[in-house]
Design a protein around this motif. Structure first.
Motif, mmCIF file in Angstrom:
data_model
loop_
_atom_site.group_PDB
_atom_site.id
_atom_site.type_symbol
_atom_site.label_atom_id
_atom_site.label_comp_id
_atom_site.label_asym_id
_atom_site.label_seq_id
_atom_site.Cartn_x
_atom_site.Cartn_y
_atom_site.Cartn_z
ATOM 1 N N HIS A 20 0.869 -1.186 0.000
ATOM 2 C CA HIS A 20 0.000 0.000 0.000
ATOM 3 C C HIS A 20 0.905 1.235 0.000
ATOM 4 N N HIS A 52 -4.246 5.842 -5.315
ATOM 5 C CA HIS A 52 -5.696 6.008 -5.210
ATOM 6 C C HIS A 52 -6.342 5.995 -6.593
ATOM 7 N N GLU A 95 -5.337 1.438 -4.997
ATOM 8 C CA GLU A 95 -6.242 1.554 -3.846
ATOM 9 C C GLU A 95 -7.520 2.201 -4.350
ATOM 10 N N HIS A 123 -13.265 5.871 2.247
ATOM 11 C CA HIS A 123 -12.807 7.211 2.637
ATOM 12 C C HIS A 123 -13.967 8.191 2.736
ATOM 13 N N HIS A 169 -7.226 -0.197 6.089
ATOM 14 C CA HIS A 169 -7.574 0.620 7.273
ATOM 15 C C HIS A 169 -9.062 0.581 7.654
ATOM 16 N N ASP A 238 1.052 2.366 3.907
ATOM 17 C CA ASP A 238 0.245 3.460 3.342
ATOM 18 C C ASP A 238 1.141 4.682 3.116
HETATM 19 ZN ZN LIG Z 1 -6.881 4.867 2.159
#
Ligand SMILES: [Zn+2]
Ligand SMILES: [Zn+2]
Length: 278
Positions: A20, A52, A95, A123, A169, A238
């Motif tokens: 990630h 992302h 992601e 998110h 997460h 991340d």
């Molecule tokens: Zn995220």
């Protein structure tokens, strides 16, 4: 942190890596090549670039995403970097923002590109981009349990979609320091049950430095509950900067062991391998 004996031992053991990692294609500051070099220096065997991706662009909220027009270049760049570094396995990931209303667009987008794996991330809840610092005092925080419950419902739906190899997460909704009350327990269980049933791995996200709550995600309690269901584990940084790749790796391993995990998932061949001693 390069060249130590434990680094070479870790690499020789074919251990899983950091899956990630964000680059300049979304909201990271490093290039794919810089992130890979950091992973090599940290002694990781594998790295996955996972920028992302929003399935609908532009989104009604402010979200970082690889622009559609850049996706071909993203794929080519990560594949190019993978071919350049023989000492580490470099995977092409993404992601993906999980937004229930955008499921059809997301499925189409994910099928159009040769991603090695897909991380799903919640998110936004019912249009509320809860991680926006400008919304930290939003009235919706007055009913935290409702927000947390909606978050876990979204995680459950994301798992049921069957498109996510990893769900990131899980309790990121707690980034400002809020916590779910006992009333949310059933939604957490339902989300974890769906992950176990549909085969999504859980992520232990070591980025406890960047967010105000200062914690890894998920909580120790959720991680234990995931472990008891046999949900596979990945540990991820991340990273939004190359120097953060593999950050707090040993702490993450120790946290996973405390939760009961003894294996973690190598994504290159979907194999569970023994977790090193914490
Ligand atoms: Zn995220
Ligand atoms: Zn991320």
């Amino acid at each position: 942190m390069s060249g130590t004996r434990s680094d070479s031992a870790r690499r020789a053991a074919g251990q899983p890596g950091d899956y990630h990692v964000h680059t300049t294609y979304s909201d990271g500051s490093g290039t794919a090549s810089e992130c890979v070099e950091q992973a090599i220096a940290a002694g990781l065997c594998e790295i996955g670039i996972a920028d992302h991706l929003s399935a609908v662009q532009p989104t009604p909220w402010d979200s970082a995403s690889i622009p559609f027009a850049e996706l071909d270049r993203y794929v080519a760049e990560v594949r190019g970097v993978a071919a350049r570094y023989g000492e580490i396995t470099v995977l092409l990931g993404v992601e993906a923002d999980y937004v229930p209303e955008h499921e059809a667009e997301l499925a189409k987008l994910l099928s159009a590109y040769p991603f090695d794996y897909v991380v799903g991330g919640v998110h936004v809840i019912d249009g509320f981009d809860f991680d926006d610092p400008a919304k930290r005092d939003d009235a919706r925080w007055s009913d935290c349990d409702a927000l947390f419950a909606a978050n876990y419902r979204a995680v459950r739906r994301a798992a049921e979609l069957g498109r996510f190899d990893v769900i990131a997460h899980l309790d990121y909704i707690g980034l400002w320091g809020h916590a779910a009350g006992p009333a949310v327990d059933a939604q957490i269980d339902a989300a974890l049950d769906a992950m176990a049933m549909f085969g999504s791995a859980i992520e232990l996200n070591t980025d406890r430095i960047s967010d105000p709550a200062g914690v890894m995600y998920p909580s120790a309690d959720i991680l234990r509950r995931a472990c008891s269901r046999g949900i596979p584990l990945v540990i991820s940084s991340d990273a939004h900067a190359a120097e953060h790749v593999g950050r707090l790796w040993d702490e993450g391993i120790a946290t996973a062991r405390e939760a009961g995990y003894r294996e973690w998932l190598r994504l290159s061949d979907r194999t569970l391998v023994p977790l090193p001693p914490g």
